[in-house]
Design a protein around this motif. Structure first.
Motif, PDB file in Angstrom:
ATOM      1  N   ALA A  70      -4.414  -2.456  -5.516  1.00  0.00           N
ATOM      2  CA  ALA A  70      -3.979  -3.610  -6.304  1.00  0.00           C
ATOM      3  C   ALA A  70      -2.594  -4.066  -5.868  1.00  0.00           C
ATOM      4  N   CYS A  71      -1.709  -3.111  -5.652  1.00  0.00           N
ATOM      5  CA  CYS A  71      -0.360  -3.466  -5.191  1.00  0.00           C
ATOM      6  C   CYS A  71      -0.399  -4.065  -3.786  1.00  0.00           C
ATOM      7  N   TYR A  75       0.827  -1.207   0.000  1.00  0.00           N
ATOM      8  CA  TYR A  75       0.000   0.000   0.000  1.00  0.00           C
ATOM      9  C   TYR A  75       0.865   1.262   0.000  1.00  0.00           C
ATOM     10  N   GLY A 116       2.940   1.363  -3.495  1.00  0.00           N
ATOM     11  CA  GLY A 116       2.214   1.152  -4.746  1.00  0.00           C
ATOM     12  C   GLY A 116       1.382   2.361  -5.123  1.00  0.00           C
ATOM     13  N   LYS A 117       2.026   3.506  -5.273  1.00  0.00           N
ATOM     14  CA  LYS A 117       1.340   4.795  -5.399  1.00  0.00           C
ATOM     15  C   LYS A 117       0.242   4.867  -6.459  1.00  0.00           C
ATOM     16  N   PRO A 118       0.468   4.552  -7.703  1.00  0.00           N
ATOM     17  CA  PRO A 118      -0.638   4.763  -8.656  1.00  0.00           C
ATOM     18  C   PRO A 118      -1.828   3.837  -8.390  1.00  0.00           C
ATOM     19  N   THR A 119      -1.568   2.620  -8.049  1.00  0.00           N
ATOM     20  CA  THR A 119      -2.654   1.655  -7.808  1.00  0.00           C
ATOM     21  C   THR A 119      -2.415   1.005  -6.455  1.00  0.00           C
ATOM     22  N   ARG A 120      -2.732   1.726  -5.410  1.00  0.00           N
ATOM     23  CA  ARG A 120      -2.394   1.275  -4.057  1.00  0.00           C
ATOM     24  C   ARG A 120      -3.068  -0.045  -3.681  1.00  0.00           C
TER      25      ARG A 120
END
Length: 151
Positions: free
Chosen positions: A74-75, A65, A68-72
């Motif tokens: 999902a990451c 979290y 995973g900046k652009p897609t927190r």
């Protein structure tokens, strides 16, 4: 009654005729089962194993979290799945090593009992299993040092 005792002794003798009850090393603690299956390993897990799994899973979710900046989300979910896999492997490794006698296992010995034939712990003696470094390698493997350019 005498026949049962005879068969028990035969069974113990067949165990003692094996070259070693442990395939890869000498355990430092009593052996409960030299080859435990997954079911027995899961039944013998401790609270510390479950805490380890909880912290690994939640820590990997937090890592996913945070980084995973652009897609927190999902990451974070992917990292949590990887953390859960690592936690499951760590739990099984810890439980199995306790049953095989490589970790402290006093509680398990009290609960399940020790294996009838314990491997004898030997000192590290030179041989195939414990090679000794002799320093006699050939120059083709390790060429002699050339000290000419070290000023």
């Amino acid at each position: 009654m005498e026949l049962e005792t005879y068969f028990t002794l035969l069974k113990l003798q067949s165990y003692s005729k094996q070259s070693s009850t442990m395939p890869f090393g000498d355990p430092k603690f009593p052996v409960i089962n030299p080859s435990p299956d997954v079911d027995q390993t899961i039944r013998s897990l401790r609270t510390s194993d479950y805490l380890l799994a909880t912290f690994l899973t939640s820590g990997s979710w937090a890592y996913g979290y945070i980084f995973g900046k652009p897609t927190r989300m999902a990451c974070a979910s992917t990292a949590m799945a990887l953390g859960m896999t690592a936690a499951g492997m760590a739990m099984l490794q810890n439980g199995r090593s306790r049953l095989m006698g490589y970790r402290e296992n006093a509680r398990e010995v009290k609960t399940y009992g020790a294996w009838p034939v314990q491997p004898e712990v030997k000192a590290n003696v030179p041989g195939v299993r414990y090679p000794v470094a002799t320093g006699l390698t050939s120059p083709s493997v390790t060429p002699p040092l050339d000290w000419k350019n070290y000023d």
